[in-house]
Design a protein around this motif. Structure first.
Motif, PDB file in Angstrom:
ATOM      1  N   TYR A 120       0.839  -1.204   0.000  1.00 17.10           N
ATOM      2  CA  TYR A 120       0.000   0.000   0.000  1.00 17.10           C
ATOM      3  C   TYR A 120       0.871   1.250   0.000  1.00 17.10           C
ATOM      4  CZ  TYR A 120      -3.804   3.179   1.270  1.00 17.10           C
ATOM      5  OH  TYR A 120      -4.727   4.201   1.272  1.00 17.10           O
ATOM      6  N   TYR A 121       1.991   1.169   0.711  1.00 20.72           N
ATOM      7  CA  TYR A 121       2.895   2.314   0.801  1.00 20.72           C
ATOM      8  C   TYR A 121       3.901   2.321  -0.346  1.00 20.72           C
ATOM      9  CZ  TYR A 121       0.983   2.702   5.494  1.00 20.72           C
ATOM     10  OH  TYR A 121       0.127   2.833   6.559  1.00 20.72           O
ATOM     11  N   SER A 122       4.574   1.193  -0.573  1.00 13.36           N
ATOM     12  CA  SER A 122       5.647   1.156  -1.564  1.00 13.36           C
ATOM     13  C   SER A 122       5.127   1.278  -2.987  1.00 13.36           C
ATOM     14  CB  SER A 122       6.461  -0.132  -1.413  1.00 13.36           C
ATOM     15  OG  SER A 122       5.642  -1.264  -1.608  1.00 13.36           O
ATOM     16  N   VAL A 123       3.909   0.786  -3.242  1.00 13.79           N
ATOM     17  CA  VAL A 123       3.324   0.915  -4.575  1.00 13.79           C
ATOM     18  C   VAL A 123       2.344   2.071  -4.626  1.00 13.79           C
ATOM     19  CG1 VAL A 123       1.925  -0.216  -6.352  1.00 13.79           C
ATOM     20  CG2 VAL A 123       3.630  -1.535  -5.083  1.00 13.79           C
ATOM     21  N   GLY A 124       1.462   2.160  -3.625  1.00 14.63           N
ATOM     22  CA  GLY A 124       0.434   3.206  -3.629  1.00 14.63           C
ATOM     23  C   GLY A 124       0.981   4.594  -3.369  1.00 14.63           C
ATOM     24  N   MET A 125       1.534   4.814  -2.169  1.00 16.00           N
ATOM     25  CA  MET A 125       1.978   6.154  -1.804  1.00 16.00           C
ATOM     26  C   MET A 125       3.174   6.616  -2.632  1.00 16.00           C
ATOM     27  SD  MET A 125      -0.210   7.301   0.340  1.00 16.00           S
ATOM     28  CE  MET A 125       0.649   8.858   0.508  1.00 16.00           C
ATOM     29  N   GLU A 126       4.127   5.725  -2.872  1.00 18.84           N
ATOM     30  CA  GLU A 126       5.298   6.143  -3.659  1.00 18.84           C
ATOM     31  C   GLU A 126       4.922   6.460  -5.097  1.00 18.84           C
ATOM     32  OE1 GLU A 126       8.620   3.504  -3.434  1.00 18.84           O
ATOM     33  OE2 GLU A 126       9.274   4.298  -1.495  1.00 18.84           O
ATOM     34  N   SER A 127       3.862   5.810  -5.599  1.00 22.75           N
ATOM     35  CA  SER A 127       3.468   6.014  -6.996  1.00 22.75           C
ATOM     36  C   SER A 127       2.940   7.414  -7.269  1.00 22.75           C
ATOM     37  CB  SER A 127       2.413   4.982  -7.413  1.00 22.75           C
ATOM     38  OG  SER A 127       2.983   3.691  -7.478  1.00 22.75           O
ATOM     39  N   ILE A 128       2.517   8.134  -6.219  1.00 24.92           N
ATOM     40  CA  ILE A 128       2.029   9.492  -6.480  1.00 24.92           C
ATOM     41  C   ILE A 128       3.162  10.402  -6.945  1.00 24.92           C
ATOM     42  CG2 ILE A 128       0.141   9.248  -4.831  1.00 24.92           C
ATOM     43  CD1 ILE A 128       1.687  11.178  -2.993  1.00 24.92           C
ATOM     44  N   LEU A 129       4.417  10.005  -6.672  1.00 28.92           N
ATOM     45  CA  LEU A 129       5.543  10.808  -7.139  1.00 28.92           C
ATOM     46  C   LEU A 129       5.707  10.725  -8.657  1.00 28.92           C
ATOM     47  CD1 LEU A 129       8.158   9.864  -4.391  1.00 28.92           C
ATOM     48  CD2 LEU A 129       6.857  11.991  -4.555  1.00 28.92           C
ATOM     49  N   ILE A 130       5.306   9.610  -9.225  1.00 25.99           N
ATOM     50  CA  ILE A 130       5.462   9.408 -10.664  1.00 25.99           C
ATOM     51  C   ILE A 130       4.167   9.704 -11.430  1.00 25.99           C
ATOM     52  CG2 ILE A 130       4.792   6.966 -10.891  1.00 25.99           C
ATOM     53  CD1 ILE A 130       7.370   6.525 -12.476  1.00 25.99           C
ATOM     54  N   MET A 131       3.066   9.837 -10.687  1.00 26.70           N
ATOM     55  CA  MET A 131       1.758  10.030 -11.320  1.00 26.70           C
ATOM     56  C   MET A 131       1.638  11.274 -12.191  1.00 26.70           C
ATOM     57  SD  MET A 131      -1.307   8.771  -8.789  1.00 26.70           S
ATOM     58  CE  MET A 131      -2.504   9.565  -9.868  1.00 26.70           C
ATOM     59  N   PRO A 132       2.165  12.445 -11.758  1.00 24.78           N
ATOM     60  CA  PRO A 132       1.990  13.640 -12.600  1.00 24.78           C
ATOM     61  C   PRO A 132       2.502  13.447 -14.016  1.00 24.78           C
ATOM     62  CG  PRO A 132       2.774  14.276 -10.443  1.00 24.78           C
ATOM     63  CD  PRO A 132       2.849  12.777 -10.490  1.00 24.78           C
ATOM     64  N   LEU A 133       3.675  12.849 -14.170  1.00 22.69           N
ATOM     65  CA  LEU A 133       4.233  12.650 -15.506  1.00 22.69           C
ATOM     66  C   LEU A 133       3.425  11.623 -16.290  1.00 22.69           C
ATOM     67  CD1 LEU A 133       6.465  13.339 -17.524  1.00 22.69           C
ATOM     68  CD2 LEU A 133       7.818  11.463 -16.544  1.00 22.69           C
ATOM     69  N   ILE A 134       3.007  10.550 -15.642  1.00 23.43           N
ATOM     70  CA  ILE A 134       2.218   9.525 -16.332  1.00 23.43           C
ATOM     71  C   ILE A 134       0.898  10.096 -16.815  1.00 23.43           C
ATOM     72  CG2 ILE A 134       0.951   7.366 -16.005  1.00 23.43           C
ATOM     73  CD1 ILE A 134       3.187   6.429 -14.190  1.00 23.43           C
ATOM     74  N   ILE A 135       0.214  10.846 -15.962  1.00 24.64           N
ATOM     75  CA  ILE A 135      -1.071  11.450 -16.358  1.00 24.64           C
ATOM     76  C   ILE A 135      -0.862  12.434 -17.491  1.00 24.64           C
ATOM     77  CG2 ILE A 135      -2.984  12.902 -15.595  1.00 24.64           C
ATOM     78  CD1 ILE A 135      -2.602  11.696 -12.791  1.00 24.64           C
ATOM     79  N   PHE A 136       0.213  13.228 -17.407  1.00 27.89           N
ATOM     80  CA  PHE A 136       0.499  14.197 -18.469  1.00 27.89           C
ATOM     81  C   PHE A 136       0.713  13.490 -19.807  1.00 27.89           C
ATOM     82  CE2 PHE A 136       3.517  16.519 -21.093  1.00 27.89           C
ATOM     83  CZ  PHE A 136       2.932  17.771 -21.178  1.00 27.89           C
ATOM     84  N   ILE A 137       1.507  12.423 -19.813  1.00 31.34           N
ATOM     85  CA  ILE A 137       1.775  11.694 -21.057  1.00 31.34           C
ATOM     86  C   ILE A 137       0.496  11.087 -21.615  1.00 31.34           C
ATOM     87  CG2 ILE A 137       2.953   9.660 -22.010  1.00 31.34           C
ATOM     88  CD1 ILE A 137       5.262  10.232 -20.075  1.00 31.34           C
ATOM     89  N   LEU A 138      -0.333  10.528 -20.755  1.00 33.53           N
ATOM     90  CA  LEU A 138      -1.587   9.930 -21.205  1.00 33.53           C
ATOM     91  C   LEU A 138      -2.523  10.973 -21.823  1.00 33.53           C
ATOM     92  CD1 LEU A 138      -2.316   7.382 -18.315  1.00 33.53           C
ATOM     93  CD2 LEU A 138      -1.512   6.887 -20.649  1.00 33.53           C
ATOM     94  N   THR A 139      -2.587  12.152 -21.192  1.00 33.90           N
ATOM     95  CA  THR A 139      -3.446  13.199 -21.757  1.00 33.90           C
ATOM     96  C   THR A 139      -2.939  13.659 -23.128  1.00 33.90           C
ATOM     97  OG1 THR A 139      -2.195  14.920 -20.579  1.00 33.90           O
ATOM     98  CG2 THR A 139      -4.160  14.038 -19.500  1.00 33.90           C
ATOM     99  N   GLN A 140      -1.626  13.689 -23.286  1.00 30.99           N
ATOM    100  CA  GLN A 140      -1.062  14.074 -24.578  1.00 30.99           C
ATOM    101  C   GLN A 140      -1.292  13.010 -25.649  1.00 30.99           C
ATOM    102  OE1 GLN A 140       0.378  17.363 -24.970  1.00 30.99           O
ATOM    103  NE2 GLN A 140      -0.790  17.259 -23.090  1.00 30.99           N
ATOM    104  N   LEU A 141      -1.320  11.751 -25.247  1.00 33.24           N
ATOM    105  CA  LEU A 141      -1.515  10.668 -26.203  1.00 33.24           C
ATOM    106  C   LEU A 141      -2.975  10.528 -26.644  1.00 33.24           C
ATOM    107  CD1 LEU A 141       0.753   7.836 -24.713  1.00 33.24           C
ATOM    108  CD2 LEU A 141       1.162   9.168 -26.804  1.00 33.24           C
ATOM    109  N   PHE A 142      -3.895  10.728 -25.703  1.00 31.72           N
ATOM    110  CA  PHE A 142      -5.290  10.388 -25.995  1.00 31.72           C
ATOM    111  C   PHE A 142      -6.225  11.590 -26.062  1.00 31.72           C
ATOM    112  CE2 PHE A 142      -3.499   6.602 -23.853  1.00 31.72           C
ATOM    113  CZ  PHE A 142      -3.684   5.681 -24.880  1.00 31.72           C
ATOM    114  N   LEU A 143      -5.790  12.750 -25.579  1.00 29.51           N
ATOM    115  CA  LEU A 143      -6.698  13.896 -25.561  1.00 29.51           C
ATOM    116  C   LEU A 143      -6.239  15.047 -26.439  1.00 29.51           C
ATOM    117  CD1 LEU A 143      -7.611  13.991 -21.750  1.00 29.51           C
ATOM    118  CD2 LEU A 143      -8.854  12.902 -23.632  1.00 29.51           C
ATOM    119  N   THR A 144      -5.175  14.844 -27.205  1.00 25.01           N
ATOM    120  CA  THR A 144      -4.717  15.891 -28.106  1.00 25.01           C
ATOM    121  C   THR A 144      -4.593  15.364 -29.529  1.00 25.01           C
ATOM    122  OG1 THR A 144      -2.389  15.362 -27.614  1.00 25.01           O
ATOM    123  CG2 THR A 144      -3.442  17.089 -26.292  1.00 25.01           C
TER     124      THR A 144
END
Length: 263
Positions: A239-263
């Motif tokens: 929950y911590y090592s995958v869940g909480m730590e993953s929020i550090l990488i989430m901004p870039l992943i969400i940004f890339i996904l929005t660029q791939l599918f919403l533009t």
């Protein structure tokens, strides 16, 4: 190794938001951020555990070599900052004075981690690109990202302080989380993420509401708030090592996904 990818992704995301040309074209500063983070976390593990697998020693040696190699290519200001950050990271777990380490200073552990991350992820890349310290201090967008990353990493690391409440109490380590207790710490961590989301709405980012940067941040912060409010003693390490730590990488992943599918 995952935390090293998190540090690198956060640095790239900040560069994207500052309109730096081609942040995905890896430069020595990106290698430095990745390998110095990899070195630091494995080095700390060796110091704390006193016993580790051969892989840990191999990772420390490899990461140290690549960290030094990328450091040598830096300009003067980048070398000065990375050298200071390196000293802090090396000293962090060591008992330097009267059997005390930087880590054992009451209420200081999580704040120090957040400050080091903010300098490494935001300021160091800008210095390596040739910007002066005066330019950085006069640029409100860079200042925004510095304080945002510092608070963001503090909130993420605070969740681990909540997880470690009993262990820290047993070892005599005084943190904000073990002073407040589980319930109040969980509420405070939720408020950290919520207040950051509100503050982001008033940030100096250009084209605020049209920018995928802002939506990436908001989705990440709301995810962090949801994870924080659901922390309890029964949560697994994943929950911590995958869940909480993953929020550090989430901004870039969400940004890339929005660029791939919403533009």
């Amino acid at each position: 190794m995952y935390i090293a990818f998190c540090a690198l992704s956060l640095a790239i995301f900040c560069e994207l938001s500052l309109s730096h040309p081609d942040p995905f074209n890896f430069k020595p500063v990106h290698l430095f951020i990745f390998f110095s983070t990899l070195f630091t976390y494995n080095y700390h593990r060796l110091v704390y555990l006193k016993l580790a697998y051969r892989l840990n020693y191999l990772l420390v040696m490899m990461a140290f070599i690549f960290t030094v190699a990328s450091f040598l290519s830096f300009n003067g200001p980048s070398k000065y900052l990375s050298f200071v950050l390196g000293l802090v990271c090396l000293a962090y777990p060591l008992k330097l004075y009267q059997g005390k380490s930087l880590r054992s200073i009451p209420y200081f552990k999580t704040a120090l981690i957040a400050i080091v991350w903010a300098f490494a992820v935001v300021i160091l890349p800008q210095l390596s690109h040739g910007h002066s310290a005066q330019y950085l201090f006069n640029n409100e967008q860079i200042l925004f990202w510095f304080f945002f990353v510092m608070l963001f990493v503090f909130a993420e690391a605070f969740a681990f302080d909540i997880r470690d409440i009993n262990n820290d109490r047993n070892t005599g380590l005084i943190t904000l989380a073990n002073s407040l207790g589980l319930q109040r710490s969980r509420v405070l961590n939720f408020l950290f993420f919520l207040l950051m989301a509100i503050g982001t709405l008033f940030s100096p980012l250009p084209q605020l509401w049209q920018s995928p940067i802002i939506w990436s941040l908001l989705l990440t912060l709301f995810t962090g708030a949801a994870l924080a409010v659901n922390i309890n003693k029964e949560r697994s390490k994943l929950y911590y090592s995958v869940g909480m730590e993953s929020i550090l990488i989430m901004p870039l992943i969400i940004f890339i996904l929005t660029q791939l599918f919403l533009t």
